[in-house]
Design an enzyme around this catalytic site. Structure first.
Site, PDB file in Angstrom:
ATOM      1  N   ASP A   1      41.631-108.965  22.819  1.00 27.66           N
ATOM      2  CA  ASP A   1      42.875-109.707  22.586  1.00 27.66           C
ATOM      3  C   ASP A   1      43.475-110.152  23.912  1.00 27.66           C
ATOM      4  O   ASP A   1      42.788-110.207  24.945  1.00 27.66           O
ATOM      5  CB  ASP A   1      43.836-108.837  21.750  1.00 27.66           C
ATOM      6  CG  ASP A   1      44.765-109.649  20.867  1.00 27.66           C
ATOM      7  OD1 ASP A   1      45.804-110.122  21.377  1.00 27.66           O
ATOM      8  OD2 ASP A   1      44.468-109.828  19.667  1.00 27.66           O
ATOM      9  N   ASP A   2      44.751-110.432  23.904  1.00 30.03           N
ATOM     10  CA  ASP A   2      45.500-110.936  25.061  1.00 30.03           C
ATOM     11  C   ASP A   2      45.269-110.067  26.303  1.00 30.03           C
ATOM     12  O   ASP A   2      45.151-108.845  26.184  1.00 30.03           O
ATOM     13  CB  ASP A   2      46.993-110.896  24.678  1.00 30.03           C
ATOM     14  CG  ASP A   2      47.861-111.691  25.617  1.00 30.03           C
ATOM     15  OD1 ASP A   2      47.341-112.210  26.615  1.00 30.03           O
ATOM     16  OD2 ASP A   2      49.078-111.772  25.343  1.00 30.03           O
TER      17      ASP A   2
ATOM     18  N   ARG B   1      59.623-115.340  25.041  1.00 32.01           N
ATOM     19  CA  ARG B   1      58.488-114.501  25.475  1.00 32.01           C
ATOM     20  C   ARG B   1      57.978-114.955  26.855  1.00 32.01           C
ATOM     21  O   ARG B   1      56.793-115.039  27.095  1.00 32.01           O
ATOM     22  CB  ARG B   1      57.357-114.529  24.456  1.00 32.01           C
ATOM     23  CG  ARG B   1      56.577-113.212  24.429  1.00 32.01           C
ATOM     24  CD  ARG B   1      55.258-113.299  23.693  1.00 32.01           C
ATOM     25  NE  ARG B   1      54.658-111.973  23.554  1.00 32.01           N
ATOM     26  CZ  ARG B   1      53.363-111.744  23.463  1.00 32.01           C
ATOM     27  NH1 ARG B   1      52.505-112.727  23.471  1.00 32.01           N
ATOM     28  NH2 ARG B   1      52.909-110.524  23.356  1.00 32.01           N
TER      29      ARG B   1
ATOM     30  N   TRP C   1      59.818-112.205  11.812  1.00 28.27           N
ATOM     31  CA  TRP C   1      58.712-111.549  12.499  1.00 28.27           C
ATOM     32  C   TRP C   1      58.547-110.134  11.933  1.00 28.27           C
ATOM     33  O   TRP C   1      59.537-109.410  11.770  1.00 28.27           O
ATOM     34  CB  TRP C   1      58.982-111.487  14.017  1.00 28.27           C
ATOM     35  CG  TRP C   1      57.873-110.792  14.726  1.00 28.27           C
ATOM     36  CD1 TRP C   1      56.702-111.344  15.154  1.00 28.27           C
ATOM     37  CD2 TRP C   1      57.802-109.394  15.040  1.00 28.27           C
ATOM     38  NE1 TRP C   1      55.906-110.376  15.717  1.00 28.27           N
ATOM     39  CE2 TRP C   1      56.555-109.168  15.653  1.00 28.27           C
ATOM     40  CE3 TRP C   1      58.664-108.312  14.849  1.00 28.27           C
ATOM     41  CZ2 TRP C   1      56.149-107.914  16.097  1.00 28.27           C
ATOM     42  CZ3 TRP C   1      58.263-107.046  15.279  1.00 28.27           C
ATOM     43  CH2 TRP C   1      57.019-106.866  15.900  1.00 28.27           C
TER      44      TRP C   1
ATOM     45  N   TRP D   1      43.407-117.671  17.778  1.00 28.43           N
ATOM     46  CA  TRP D   1      44.247-118.742  18.354  1.00 28.43           C
ATOM     47  C   TRP D   1      45.691-118.388  18.043  1.00 28.43           C
ATOM     48  O   TRP D   1      46.108-118.435  16.885  1.00 28.43           O
ATOM     49  CB  TRP D   1      43.834-120.068  17.730  1.00 28.43           C
ATOM     50  CG  TRP D   1      44.585-121.290  18.195  1.00 28.43           C
ATOM     51  CD1 TRP D   1      45.937-121.459  18.256  1.00 28.43           C
ATOM     52  CD2 TRP D   1      44.025-122.524  18.642  1.00 28.43           C
ATOM     53  NE1 TRP D   1      46.248-122.715  18.710  1.00 28.43           N
ATOM     54  CE2 TRP D   1      45.091-123.395  18.958  1.00 28.43           C
ATOM     55  CE3 TRP D   1      42.726-123.002  18.797  1.00 28.43           C
ATOM     56  CZ2 TRP D   1      44.887-124.707  19.412  1.00 28.43           C
ATOM     57  CZ3 TRP D   1      42.529-124.305  19.249  1.00 28.43           C
ATOM     58  CH2 TRP D   1      43.602-125.138  19.554  1.00 28.43           C
ATOM     59  N   ASP D   2      46.446-118.058  19.072  1.00 27.98           N
ATOM     60  CA  ASP D   2      47.806-117.554  18.874  1.00 27.98           C
ATOM     61  C   ASP D   2      48.849-118.625  19.210  1.00 27.98           C
ATOM     62  O   ASP D   2      48.534-119.645  19.856  1.00 27.98           O
ATOM     63  CB  ASP D   2      48.006-116.321  19.764  1.00 27.98           C
ATOM     64  CG  ASP D   2      48.889-115.261  19.106  1.00 27.98           C
ATOM     65  OD1 ASP D   2      49.743-115.636  18.281  1.00 27.98           O
ATOM     66  OD2 ASP D   2      48.732-114.083  19.426  1.00 27.98           O
TER      67      ASP D   2
ATOM     68  N   CYS E   1      46.931-117.346  14.271  1.00 32.34           N
ATOM     69  CA  CYS E   1      47.924-116.292  14.413  1.00 32.34           C
ATOM     70  C   CYS E   1      49.153-116.943  15.026  1.00 32.34           C
ATOM     71  O   CYS E   1      49.033-117.924  15.769  1.00 32.34           O
ATOM     72  CB  CYS E   1      47.345-115.243  15.370  1.00 32.34           C
ATOM     73  SG  CYS E   1      48.494-113.917  15.782  1.00 32.34           S
TER      74      CYS E   1
ATOM     75  N   ASP F   1      52.231-109.020  12.398  1.00 37.07           N
ATOM     76  CA  ASP F   1      52.060-107.989  13.430  1.00 37.07           C
ATOM     77  C   ASP F   1      52.426-106.615  12.888  1.00 37.07           C
ATOM     78  O   ASP F   1      52.225-105.607  13.563  1.00 37.07           O
ATOM     79  CB  ASP F   1      52.935-108.301  14.648  1.00 37.07           C
ATOM     80  CG  ASP F   1      52.281-109.340  15.541  1.00 37.07           C
ATOM     81  OD1 ASP F   1      51.063-109.547  15.420  1.00 37.07           O
ATOM     82  OD2 ASP F   1      52.988-109.954  16.360  1.00 37.07           O
TER      83      ASP F   1
HETATM   84  C1  GLA Z   1      50.907-111.961  19.101  1.00 38.64           C
HETATM   85  C2  GLA Z   1      49.895-111.582  18.056  1.00 38.64           C
HETATM   86  C3  GLA Z   1      49.339-110.219  18.326  1.00 38.64           C
HETATM   87  C4  GLA Z   1      48.719-110.191  19.690  1.00 38.64           C
HETATM   88  C5  GLA Z   1      49.760-110.600  20.731  1.00 38.64           C
HETATM   89  C6  GLA Z   1      49.139-110.745  22.109  1.00 38.64           C
HETATM   90  O1  GLA Z   1      52.065-111.217  18.985  1.00 38.64           O
HETATM   91  O2  GLA Z   1      50.456-111.641  16.781  1.00 38.64           O
HETATM   92  O3  GLA Z   1      48.372-109.886  17.346  1.00 38.64           O
HETATM   93  O4  GLA Z   1      47.611-111.048  19.740  1.00 38.64           O
HETATM   94  O5  GLA Z   1      50.349-111.850  20.403  1.00 38.64           O
HETATM   95  O6  GLA Z   1      50.051-111.120  23.054  1.00 38.64           O
END
Ligand code: GLA
Length: 726
Positions: free
Chosen positions: A368-369, A445, A201, A479-480, A528, A550
């Site tokens: 984002d999230d 997580r 990571w 899409w994560d 992602c 990231d």
């Molecule tokens: C992952 C993605 C980030 C972000 C977070 C949100 O870590 O790589 O870019 O979208 O999730 O929780």
């Protein structure tokens, strides 16, 4: 015709773009992988690489005694386990009698224009069937009744062969596939270096190179996804081959799940490379009449070193893998809220980002999230895909209308394959996550993995996503996928199908992703996985871009992007300018420009000086879009070989234009910095845009320029644009 069958020699010859791949069929029907390498126009392969040798420890087959043939010493193209070849087999099947011996022999073949794809999986394609030709070779194991078809496609203008295999249970009894490769390749040599991309990571796709030795060298993932740790890419570089010269064989698997690539150097100095689904965590049950398809493998041959290999992969993926509107159309320049706000945002804050972004010339705001259910941190709510009106009063419509009114498009984040234990959906359906009976689920997580093998679960997630996507004007989805698979069991899968879950999970993800892009063809999808944890060609089939890491520090990104570029084109690498501290905005922009380019910061925090730089970057994004997205990449100085600096260059396909970027990672005192450029036309005259100076392509490539007066402090960078004189 790139594929020919020379019947008097029982030879198949696959020729394309400077490379030749040759297969032959022996008297007893063994399929041999005779040769793959530089183009050979004739078909005289008599005896090449085939050591007709049997001995006490390399058994011969009584049916094929002529010349003392032994499967153990012949270059078998797709070897079965347990019948005389002791090297790593390509396929292993446990039959109903409980043994796993197979011996596949040739039964027939077909050659046709165009190409197909393995069922339910992404694959390269040819819009025009004239672009490629496919050879299908049928093999059968008489004892078990297993039938194999090997598919080979040759793209005429590229040094590429794509392969996959189909196994059919043509017997009256059930059987289980223990292992099946997508491709198995024979080399009559071992003088290669094994190159691959390992990572973690925040530091994905580091480039490693080590000499092949006797024994096995492998990379793999058993995580249920291709992973941060090893990418499903490997290369065999002839010893001495470098960035620009020498033979390199590249391998990439079009698959997003657990994989294995193994090079097996045998006792007679030959090499077999197998690649495919990881046999660990895989057992596939086939009832009579059922069929199993492997993922597709991409094989590239280069005579121009690693650079040539990369350019062949890039061209194949740009023209024959990435689909949809944004394969060719200019993608909206985006700003993403993650590093700007994390979970702490509301409608007004996002609109304030959009207002400032509009002034700068950015085209799209991505939320984002954190927009759904009770998601205020990463401890809850995955799977509950309804809007959090405490954060976004009046709902998404209000926010999107305000963003659209500013003239910006709007994008949103999802993590469809995950479920939080603290979610309404999990409380209602605790069996919807992957789990095995009587064993506690591991947590990562704060989340579990959804059982993507289940149609009913996928339908539920799809209905939730579709309710949002069909109601609002959403132009982009990120899409994560933020953890790997553990306790991989499904409430609906029991023996003999239990161990199919890892592969069925991937098939389920592909099915859902396919629904998304087929229903919303104008949507820009970005994949992602905690950064670049699922950066593979399987994902690229659905999304033209993938968030590369990231880690948005410009200096750290150099290694990540260099490694990624070994196999994947610039247009696929999600790269943003962020507030990371180590370099100024010029360098952040110059590095992110080697990718999709975008921003991941609070634009209201930009100083006036930075704002000026950012506006120029936005203009450059449009100016160089075509050159970076569709040009050819030439790596000049790589950050592993040189601790001080890093440089790369894009050249347009017609060679009329080139863009060179140089980044100093660490200042060093040196009065000269001679750079010899690559990939230009020696007969063209180029103007260096910033100075108006004119040079021939021959001069720039052979003598080069002394660039010592350009910015060379630690973290500084510069860009040179060359344009052909008319
Ligand atoms: C992952 C993605 C980030 C972000 C977070 C949100 O870590 O790589 O870019 O979208 O999730 O929780």
């Amino acid at each position: 015709m790139p594929i020919t069958f020379i019947s008097d020699k029982n030879l198949f010859k696959l020729d394309a773009a400077g490379a030749t791949y040759v297969l032959s069929v022996t008297k007893g029907g063994y399929l041999l992988g005779l040769y793959w390498g530089g183009a050979i126009p004739d078909a005289n392969f008599g005896g090449y690489a085939f050591r007709d040798y049997a001995s006490s420890f390399s058994p011969s087959n009584p049916e094929v005694t002529e010349g003392g043939f032994s499967p153990d010493t012949a270059p078998l193209e797709f070897s079965g386990f347990g019948t005389g070849d002791f090297r790593k087999s390509a396929v292993s099947i446990r039959n109903a009698d409980g043994n796993d011996a197979t011996d596949f022999r040739y039964t027939g073949h077909r050659i046709s224009r165009g190409k197909g794809a393995p069922a339910g999986m992404p694959a390269t394609f040819a819009e025009d069937p004239a672009d490629c030709e496919t050879l299908e070779i049928d093999l059968a194991d008489r004892t078990t009744g297993a039938e194999l078809t090997l598919f080979y496609t040759v793209f005429e203008d590229l040094p590429v062969v794509t392969r996959y295999a189909r196994l059919k249970n043509a017997s009256q009894k059930a059987m289980d596939i223990e292992k099946i490769s997508s491709a198995s390749v024979q080399f009559a040599a071992m003088d290669f270096d094994f190159i691959h991309l390992y990572g973690r990571w925040g530091a994905e796709r580091n480039w490693v190179r080590s000499p092949l030795a006797h024994g096995h060298q492998s990379i793999s993932s058993a995580r249920g996804s291709s992973s941060h740790y090893h990418n499903p890419f490997a290369a065999l570089a002839r010893c001495g081959a470098d960035e620009d010269r020498g033979e390199v064989y590249g391998f990439n698997l079009v698959y997003s799940g657990s994989f294995d690539i193994t090079a097996d150097v045998d006792y007679y100095e030959t090499t077999r490379l197998n690649m495919g689904i990881n046999p660990e965590g895989f057992l596939w049950h086939l009832e009579p009449g059922e069929v199993f398809d492997t993922p597709e493998a991409v094989l590239v041959y280069s005579k121009e070193g690693l650079g040539g290999m990369s350019r062949a992969f890039h061209r194949l993926y740009l023209d024959h893998l990435i689909r949809g509107k944004y394969r060719r159309e200019v993608r909206p320049l985006l700003i993403n809220s993650w590093e700007a706000a994390y979970f702490d945002f509301d409608t007004d804050k996002l609109v304030s980002f959009a207002e400032r972004a509009k002034e700068i010339g950015i085209d799209m705001l991505v939320m984002d999230d954190g927009w759904f259910s009770r998601r205020n941190d990463d401890r809850s709510s995955l799977g509950d895909w309804w809007v959090n009106e405490d954060k976004l009063p009046g709902g998404l419509g209000v926010l999107i209308d305000r963003v659209n009114a500013l003239g910006l498009k709007f994008g949103i984040w999802y993590e469809p394959e995950m479920i939080s234990p603290d979610s309404d959906i999990y409380r209602a359906h605790p069996d919807w996550c992957l789990h095995v009976p009587d064993r506690p689920n591991s947590i990562a997580r704060h989340q579990y993995v959804i059982d993507m093998s289940r149609q009913d679960v996928r339908d539920n997630i799809w209905e939730q996503m579709n309710a949002v996507l069909s109601k609002y004007k959403i132009d982009y989805v990120k899409w994560d996928f933020n953890r790997n698979l553990t306790e991989a069991g499904s409430a609906l899968l029991s023996a003999p199908h239990g161990e199919e879950i890892f592969h069925r999970f991937v098939l389920g993800t592909y099915e859902l992703m396919g629904r998304l892009v087929d229903t919303y063809p104008d949507l820009l999808l970005e994949n992602c996985s905690g950064g670049g944890g699922r950066f593979d060609p399987g994902m690229l089939y659905f999304s033209p871009q993938i968030w590369a890491s990231d880690n948005t520090d410009a200096i750290e990104r150099l290694a990540i992007q260099f490694g990624t570029s070994l196999c994947y084109p610039a247009s696929t690498m999600g790269a943003h300018v962020s507030m990371s501290r180590r370099t100024g905005f010029e360098t952040k922009g110059n590095v992110a420009m080697w990718g999709t380019f975008g921003y991941e910061l609070d634009p209201n925090r930009l100083t006036e000086k930075d704002l000026g730089i950012v506006k120029k970057q936005v203009a450059d994004y449009h100016k160089y879009y075509e050159l970076i997205h569709y040009g050819d990449l030439y790596r000049i100085t790589d950050p592993w070989d040189n601790a001080f600096r890093c440089a790369w260059e894009f050249v347009s396909q017609d060679k009329n234009e080139a863009l060179f970027t140089h980044v100093t990672m660490r200042y060093y005192h040196c009065p000269t910095l001679i750079v010899r450029f690559k990939g230009l036309d020696p007969n063209f005259t180029y103007t260096l845009e910033s100075t108006g100076e004119k040079y021939s392509g021959a001069f720039l490539m052979n003598a080069g320029l002394n660039l010592s007066l350009y910015p060379r402090g630690t973290g500084e960078s510069f860009v040179l644009h060359f344009v052909k004189e008319n």
